[in-house]
Scaffold this motif. Structure first.
Motif, PDB file in Angstrom:
ATOM      1  N   SER A 149      -3.636  13.848   7.531  1.00  0.00           N
ATOM      2  CA  SER A 149      -2.586  12.931   7.979  1.00  0.00           C
ATOM      3  C   SER A 149      -1.874  13.605   9.150  1.00  0.00           C
ATOM      4  O   SER A 149      -1.393  14.723   9.039  1.00  0.00           O
ATOM      5  CB  SER A 149      -1.621  12.608   6.839  1.00  0.00           C
ATOM      6  OG  SER A 149      -1.054  13.790   6.322  1.00  0.00           O
ATOM      7  N   LEU A 150      -1.860  12.908  10.269  1.00  0.00           N
ATOM      8  CA  LEU A 150      -1.356  13.467  11.514  1.00  0.00           C
ATOM      9  C   LEU A 150      -0.328  12.523  12.108  1.00  0.00           C
ATOM     10  O   LEU A 150      -0.586  11.322  12.245  1.00  0.00           O
ATOM     11  CB  LEU A 150      -2.522  13.667  12.493  1.00  0.00           C
ATOM     12  CG  LEU A 150      -2.215  14.219  13.879  1.00  0.00           C
ATOM     13  CD1 LEU A 150      -1.636  15.631  13.789  1.00  0.00           C
ATOM     14  CD2 LEU A 150      -3.476  14.220  14.727  1.00  0.00           C
ATOM     15  N   GLY A 151       0.825  13.066  12.453  1.00  0.00           N
ATOM     16  CA  GLY A 151       1.870  12.251  13.041  1.00  0.00           C
ATOM     17  C   GLY A 151       2.146  12.647  14.480  1.00  0.00           C
ATOM     18  O   GLY A 151       1.807  13.746  14.914  1.00  0.00           O
ATOM     19  N   ALA A 152       2.765  11.723  15.216  1.00  0.00           N
ATOM     20  CA  ALA A 152       3.179  11.992  16.592  1.00  0.00           C
ATOM     21  C   ALA A 152       4.313  11.032  16.943  1.00  0.00           C
ATOM     22  O   ALA A 152       4.397   9.933  16.400  1.00  0.00           O
ATOM     23  CB  ALA A 152       2.013  11.808  17.555  1.00  0.00           C
ATOM     24  N   VAL A 175      -8.229  12.564  18.148  1.00  0.00           N
ATOM     25  CA  VAL A 175      -9.019  11.991  17.057  1.00  0.00           C
ATOM     26  C   VAL A 175     -10.500  12.034  17.417  1.00  0.00           C
ATOM     27  O   VAL A 175     -11.340  12.392  16.582  1.00  0.00           O
ATOM     28  CB  VAL A 175      -8.556  10.551  16.737  1.00  0.00           C
ATOM     29  CG1 VAL A 175      -9.542   9.850  15.809  1.00  0.00           C
ATOM     30  CG2 VAL A 175      -7.159  10.575  16.121  1.00  0.00           C
ATOM     31  N   PHE A 176     -10.834  11.711  18.646  1.00  0.00           N
ATOM     32  CA  PHE A 176     -12.222  11.761  19.090  1.00  0.00           C
ATOM     33  C   PHE A 176     -12.791  13.166  18.909  1.00  0.00           C
ATOM     34  O   PHE A 176     -13.882  13.340  18.358  1.00  0.00           O
ATOM     35  CB  PHE A 176     -12.319  11.325  20.558  1.00  0.00           C
ATOM     36  CG  PHE A 176     -13.700  11.453  21.126  1.00  0.00           C
ATOM     37  CD1 PHE A 176     -14.695  10.543  20.798  1.00  0.00           C
ATOM     38  CD2 PHE A 176     -14.007  12.498  21.994  1.00  0.00           C
ATOM     39  CE1 PHE A 176     -15.973  10.663  21.319  1.00  0.00           C
ATOM     40  CE2 PHE A 176     -15.282  12.637  22.524  1.00  0.00           C
ATOM     41  CZ  PHE A 176     -16.271  11.717  22.183  1.00  0.00           C
ATOM     42  N   ASP A 234     -16.933  13.135   8.690  1.00  0.00           N
ATOM     43  CA  ASP A 234     -16.588  12.498   7.416  1.00  0.00           C
ATOM     44  C   ASP A 234     -15.092  12.544   7.114  1.00  0.00           C
ATOM     45  O   ASP A 234     -14.645  12.002   6.108  1.00  0.00           O
ATOM     46  CB  ASP A 234     -17.348  13.156   6.261  1.00  0.00           C
ATOM     47  CG  ASP A 234     -18.851  12.947   6.385  1.00  0.00           C
ATOM     48  OD1 ASP A 234     -19.249  11.915   6.949  1.00  0.00           O
ATOM     49  OD2 ASP A 234     -19.610  13.821   5.925  1.00  0.00           O
ATOM     50  N   LEU A 235     -14.337  13.207   7.966  1.00  0.00           N
ATOM     51  CA  LEU A 235     -12.903  13.344   7.740  1.00  0.00           C
ATOM     52  C   LEU A 235     -12.196  12.004   7.924  1.00  0.00           C
ATOM     53  O   LEU A 235     -12.432  11.289   8.894  1.00  0.00           O
ATOM     54  CB  LEU A 235     -12.318  14.358   8.736  1.00  0.00           C
ATOM     55  CG  LEU A 235     -10.848  14.705   8.581  1.00  0.00           C
ATOM     56  CD1 LEU A 235     -10.617  15.469   7.284  1.00  0.00           C
ATOM     57  CD2 LEU A 235     -10.382  15.544   9.759  1.00  0.00           C
ATOM     58  N   LYS A 236     -11.356  11.666   6.954  1.00  0.00           N
ATOM     59  CA  LYS A 236     -10.536  10.457   7.057  1.00  0.00           C
ATOM     60  C   LYS A 236      -9.208  10.872   7.661  1.00  0.00           C
ATOM     61  O   LYS A 236      -8.532  11.760   7.145  1.00  0.00           O
ATOM     62  CB  LYS A 236     -10.334   9.839   5.685  1.00  0.00           C
ATOM     63  CG  LYS A 236     -11.613   9.299   5.097  1.00  0.00           C
ATOM     64  CD  LYS A 236     -11.396   8.755   3.703  1.00  0.00           C
ATOM     65  CE  LYS A 236     -12.724   8.327   3.154  1.00  0.00           C
ATOM     66  NZ  LYS A 236     -12.964   8.733   1.803  1.00  0.00           N
ATOM     67  N   ILE A 237      -8.853  10.235   8.761  1.00  0.00           N
ATOM     68  CA  ILE A 237      -7.624  10.595   9.472  1.00  0.00           C
ATOM     69  C   ILE A 237      -6.621   9.454   9.345  1.00  0.00           C
ATOM     70  O   ILE A 237      -6.934   8.305   9.667  1.00  0.00           O
ATOM     71  CB  ILE A 237      -7.901  10.893  10.960  1.00  0.00           C
ATOM     72  CG1 ILE A 237      -8.927  12.025  11.081  1.00  0.00           C
ATOM     73  CG2 ILE A 237      -6.609  11.249  11.678  1.00  0.00           C
ATOM     74  CD1 ILE A 237      -9.364  12.318  12.499  1.00  0.00           C
TER      75      ILE A 237
END
Length: 182
Positions: A94-97, A110-111, A119-122
């Motif tokens: 989980s990534l915030g900005a 993300v790319f 396979d990572l769910k972001i």
């Protein structure tokens, strides 16, 4: 009394033979015998009746065995739950900005992340800085892209890049003639 002691107890009760139980537990027979003796001393009872060729389970041991099995089964269940949760956690980020940065850098980040971890769910979160900090502190975000300074003892940060800001004003504005604006 340890979980290992309980597994040794169950092995001896199952095999009714210290050598076979030791082999099953991948330890030496003297080590197994010593651990069972220590367990008996700790409990203050005999768990097994031993004669030259036979090992029998005592009445007290017969009562203890189902409890020991349940304990070890529960520990296995706990380990399975933890392994499942750990695997689930390893496969998510989980990534915030903050909004003015998110639309510019997140597509590229993300790319790049997906190239290395397909396979990572972001999960992306776009919020104001104070909200992102609160989410980080509540462990609802793994990481966030924020403008410095971030002053909080519970958070660590790394400088990723510097992006200078430019102030645009009309030519007759009082700030127009300044080289730098605080």
């Amino acid at each position: 009394m340890t979980l290992r002691d309980l597994s040794y107890l169950l092995a001896v009760a199952e095999f009714r033979n210290f050598s076979q139980a030791a082999e099953h537990c991948a330890i030496s027979q003297p080590t197994l015998s010593t651990q069972i003796k220590k367990l008996e001393d700790y409990l203050g009872i005999d768990l097994f009746l031993r004669d030259k060729n036979n090992i029998a389970v005592t009445d007290a041991c017969r009562e203890i065995l189902p409890i020991a099995r349940r304990i070890l089964d529960d520990v296995r269940s706990i380990r399975q739950i933890a392994a499942h949760a750990s695997a689930r956690h390893r496969n998510q980020l989980s990534l915030g900005a903050f909004p003015s940065l998110a639309s510019y850098v997140l597509p590229e980040y993300v790319f790049r992340i997906k190239q290395h971890y397909p396979d990572l769910k972001i999960q992306l979160v776009e919020e104001k800085t104070h909200a992102l900090i609160a989410l980080l502190l509540d462990k609802k975000l793994d990481a966030a892209l924020l403008a410095l300074p971030v002053e909080h003892a519970a958070l660590e940060y790394r400088l990723l890049f510097e992006d200078p800001f430019t102030l645009a004003v009309s030519a007759d504005h009082p700030l127009a003639g300044l080289e730098e604006v605080d």
